[in-house]
Design an enzyme around this catalytic site. Sequence first.
Site, PDB file in Angstrom:
ATOM      1  N   ASP A  11       0.842  -0.671   0.761  1.00 15.19           N
ATOM      2  CA  ASP A  11       0.149   0.458  -0.050  1.00 15.19           C
ATOM      3  C   ASP A  11       0.256   0.848   0.117  1.00 15.19           C
ATOM      4  OD1 ASP A  11      -1.900  -1.484  -0.160  1.00 15.19           O
ATOM      5  OD2 ASP A  11      -2.374  -0.902   2.018  1.00 15.19           O
ATOM      6  N   LYS A  33       1.055  -7.932  -3.073  1.00 17.39           N
ATOM      7  CA  LYS A  33      -0.524  -7.590  -3.058  1.00 17.39           C
ATOM      8  C   LYS A  33      -0.219  -6.086  -4.199  1.00 17.39           C
ATOM      9  CE  LYS A  33      -4.362  -5.989  -0.625  1.00 17.39           C
ATOM     10  NZ  LYS A  33      -4.494  -5.211  -0.839  1.00 17.39           N
ATOM     11  N   ASP A  60      -5.526  -6.464  -7.206  1.00 15.35           N
ATOM     12  CA  ASP A  60      -6.132  -6.431  -6.410  1.00 15.35           C
ATOM     13  C   ASP A  60      -7.165  -4.719  -6.439  1.00 15.35           C
ATOM     14  OD1 ASP A  60      -8.210  -6.162  -4.081  1.00 15.35           O
ATOM     15  OD2 ASP A  60      -7.212  -5.302  -2.604  1.00 15.35           O
ATOM     16  N   LEU A  61      -7.923  -5.237  -8.283  1.00 14.16           N
ATOM     17  CA  LEU A  61      -8.356  -4.036  -8.466  1.00 14.16           C
ATOM     18  C   LEU A  61     -10.206  -4.652  -8.472  1.00 14.16           C
ATOM     19  CD1 LEU A  61      -6.383  -3.467 -11.502  1.00 14.16           C
ATOM     20  CD2 LEU A  61      -6.016  -2.740  -9.034  1.00 14.16           C
ATOM     21  N   LYS A  62     -10.529  -5.158  -8.062  1.00 15.47           N
ATOM     22  CA  LYS A  62     -12.023  -5.758  -7.844  1.00 15.47           C
ATOM     23  C   LYS A  62     -12.939  -4.901  -9.094  1.00 15.47           C
ATOM     24  CE  LYS A  62     -11.268  -4.898  -2.872  1.00 15.47           C
ATOM     25  NZ  LYS A  62      -9.891  -4.289  -1.917  1.00 15.47           N
ATOM     26  N   PHE A  63     -12.242  -5.848  -9.778  1.00  8.43           N
ATOM     27  CA  PHE A  63     -13.340  -5.279 -10.840  1.00  8.43           C
ATOM     28  C   PHE A  63     -14.537  -5.770 -10.519  1.00  8.43           C
ATOM     29  CE2 PHE A  63      -9.438  -6.336 -13.677  1.00  8.43           C
ATOM     30  CZ  PHE A  63      -8.813  -4.977 -13.773  1.00  8.43           C
ATOM     31  N   ASP A  65     -17.931  -4.561 -13.613  1.00  6.88           N
ATOM     32  CA  ASP A  65     -19.451  -4.014 -15.104  1.00  6.88           C
ATOM     33  C   ASP A  65     -19.307  -4.718 -15.211  1.00  6.88           C
ATOM     34  OD1 ASP A  65     -18.450  -1.415 -16.757  1.00  6.88           O
ATOM     35  OD2 ASP A  65     -17.575  -0.976 -16.362  1.00  6.88           O
ATOM     36  N   PRO A  67     -20.738  -7.328 -17.652  1.00  5.89           N
ATOM     37  CA  PRO A  67     -19.610  -9.079 -18.438  1.00  5.89           C
ATOM     38  C   PRO A  67     -18.271  -8.587 -19.446  1.00  5.89           C
ATOM     39  CG  PRO A  67     -21.583  -9.897 -17.913  1.00  5.89           C
ATOM     40  CD  PRO A  67     -21.935  -8.319 -17.570  1.00  5.89           C
ATOM     41  N   ASN A  68     -18.971  -7.821 -20.403  1.00  9.36           N
ATOM     42  CA  ASN A  68     -17.589  -8.047 -21.453  1.00  9.36           C
ATOM     43  C   ASN A  68     -16.469  -7.269 -21.426  1.00  9.36           C
ATOM     44  OD1 ASN A  68     -17.344  -8.580 -24.273  1.00  9.36           O
ATOM     45  ND2 ASN A  68     -17.208  -6.272 -24.523  1.00  9.36           N
ATOM     46  N   THR A 119     -15.731  -5.555   4.068  1.00  8.29           N
ATOM     47  CA  THR A 119     -16.487  -5.618   5.387  1.00  8.29           C
ATOM     48  C   THR A 119     -16.339  -4.281   6.456  1.00  8.29           C
ATOM     49  OG1 THR A 119     -13.674  -5.025   5.666  1.00  8.29           O
ATOM     50  CG2 THR A 119     -14.079  -7.977   5.892  1.00  8.29           C
ATOM     51  N   ARG A 180      -3.329  -9.521  12.566  1.00  9.33           N
ATOM     52  CA  ARG A 180      -2.014  -8.559  13.124  1.00  9.33           C
ATOM     53  C   ARG A 180      -2.125 -10.256  13.991  1.00  9.33           C
ATOM     54  NH1 ARG A 180      -2.288  -5.951   9.679  1.00  9.33           N
ATOM     55  NH2 ARG A 180      -2.857  -3.473  10.252  1.00  9.33           N
ATOM     56  N   GLN A 189      -7.472  -1.090  11.278  1.00  5.00           N
ATOM     57  CA  GLN A 189      -8.368  -2.934  11.653  1.00  5.00           C
ATOM     58  C   GLN A 189      -9.013  -2.876  13.119  1.00  5.00           C
ATOM     59  OE1 GLN A 189      -8.786  -3.970   9.102  1.00  5.00           O
ATOM     60  NE2 GLN A 189      -6.694  -4.446   7.578  1.00  5.00           N
ATOM     61  N   ARG A 210       1.014  -3.391   6.898  1.00  2.34           N
ATOM     62  CA  ARG A 210       1.789  -2.710   7.726  1.00  2.34           C
ATOM     63  C   ARG A 210       2.408  -3.408   9.145  1.00  2.34           C
ATOM     64  NH1 ARG A 210      -3.202   1.355   8.706  1.00  2.34           N
ATOM     65  NH2 ARG A 210      -4.357  -0.472   8.243  1.00  2.34           N
TER      66      ARG A 210
HETATM   67  O1  C5P Z   1      -2.209  -2.860   6.705  1.00  2.00           O
HETATM   68  P1  C5P Z   1      -2.771  -3.685   6.786  1.00  2.00           P
HETATM   69  O2  C5P Z   1      -2.117  -5.556   7.618  1.00  2.00           O
HETATM   70  O3  C5P Z   1      -4.392  -3.063   7.132  1.00  2.00           O
HETATM   71  O4  C5P Z   1      -3.673  -3.720   4.966  1.00  2.00           O
HETATM   72  C1  C5P Z   1      -4.546  -4.871   4.706  1.00  2.00           C
HETATM   73  C2  C5P Z   1      -4.978  -5.125   3.353  1.00  2.00           C
HETATM   74  O5  C5P Z   1      -5.723  -5.608   3.138  1.00  2.00           O
HETATM   75  C3  C5P Z   1      -4.726  -3.572   2.647  1.00  2.00           C
HETATM   76  O6  C5P Z   1      -4.554  -3.540   1.560  1.00  2.00           O
HETATM   77  C4  C5P Z   1      -6.842  -3.466   2.716  1.00  2.00           C
HETATM   78  O7  C5P Z   1      -6.444  -2.246   1.602  1.00  2.00           O
HETATM   79  C5  C5P Z   1      -7.083  -4.763   2.055  1.00  2.00           C
HETATM   80  N1  C5P Z   1      -8.100  -4.717   2.812  1.00  2.00           N
HETATM   81  C6  C5P Z   1      -8.443  -4.986   4.022  1.00  2.00           C
HETATM   82  N2  C5P Z   1      -9.868  -5.078   4.967  1.00  2.00           N
HETATM   83  C7  C5P Z   1     -11.065  -5.773   3.400  1.00  2.00           C
HETATM   84  C8  C5P Z   1      -9.932  -6.064   2.509  1.00  2.00           C
HETATM   85  C9  C5P Z   1      -8.372  -5.754   2.016  1.00  2.00           C
HETATM   86  O8  C5P Z   1      -7.868  -4.756   5.167  1.00  2.00           O
HETATM   87  N3  C5P Z   1     -11.723  -6.115   3.944  1.00  2.00           N
END
Ligand code: C5P
Length: 236
Positions: A11, A33, A60-63, A65, A67-68, A119, A180, A189, A210
């Site tokens: 990130d 990622k 991780d671009l979470k498309f 849109d 289908p095509n 989430t 964590r 988080q 992190r």
């Molecule tokens: O730094 P950290 O471990 O919190 O990073 C978690 C990564 O996972 C980040 O890229 C965050 O955008 C991603 N993510 C998340 N929770 C989600 C989906 C993705 O923390 N539900």
Amino acid sequence: MADPKIIVALDFADAKAALELAQKLDPAQCRVKVGKELFTAAGPALVEALASRGFGVFLDLKFHDIPNTVAAACRAAARLGVWMLNVHASGGRAMLTAARDAIAAGPDAPRLIAVTLLTSMAQSDLDDLGIAGTPDDVVLRLAALTHACGLDGVVCSAREAAAVRAQSGDEFALVTPGIRPADAAADDQQRVATPAGAIRSGATYLVIGRPITRAPDPLAALAGINAEVAAALRTG
Ligand code: C5P
């Protein structure tokens, strides 16, 4: 390591910072990622640079849109040589199937997974949108749809992992953020799981940012987490 379980979330705001961190990691010990911020800033060249250094890249671009359009985006991502990519399950059956069909089968084909419910979404958001059920109901419903459309797995929290695992079987990949180590700061988080806890809940891959990227010694932090994961996998 044949199949590293840790996916390090890069990130960062630009390619320089991402490559500096990648330099400190070992592609045999983790995947990486690349999300919307970094990809928008640094583009396909960064993905190719990471892949050429031996890293499996989760794009991780979470498309989400028609289908095509999603199918074409998935094809373009596959051409970059990514290891994994994702779409939103709420794009629906036709979109998921088009994405699946766009990615050739085979050992080198990227894994295709779906985001069920972000989430960040609470019951009040579902109510605003007119979506029936609780967040847990929606996660299970969208995971079942993703599985039925032949995708390889979903992103879910460790809290949801056991229920999705029970529903979708052992082969379905569960990619779990919000991890964590016991001695790490939670940062922003809300509901965190330890690496061992996530594995015991059925997670296949752990997305960790992190606690590794901001550690004084990222490779040492990664090694500690890998040891915890290996122990949890041994003891079940
Ligand atoms: O730094 P950290 O471990 O919190 O990073 C978690 C990564 O996972 C980040 O890229 C965050 O955008 C991603 N993510 C998340 N929770 C989600 C989906 C993705 O923390 N539900």
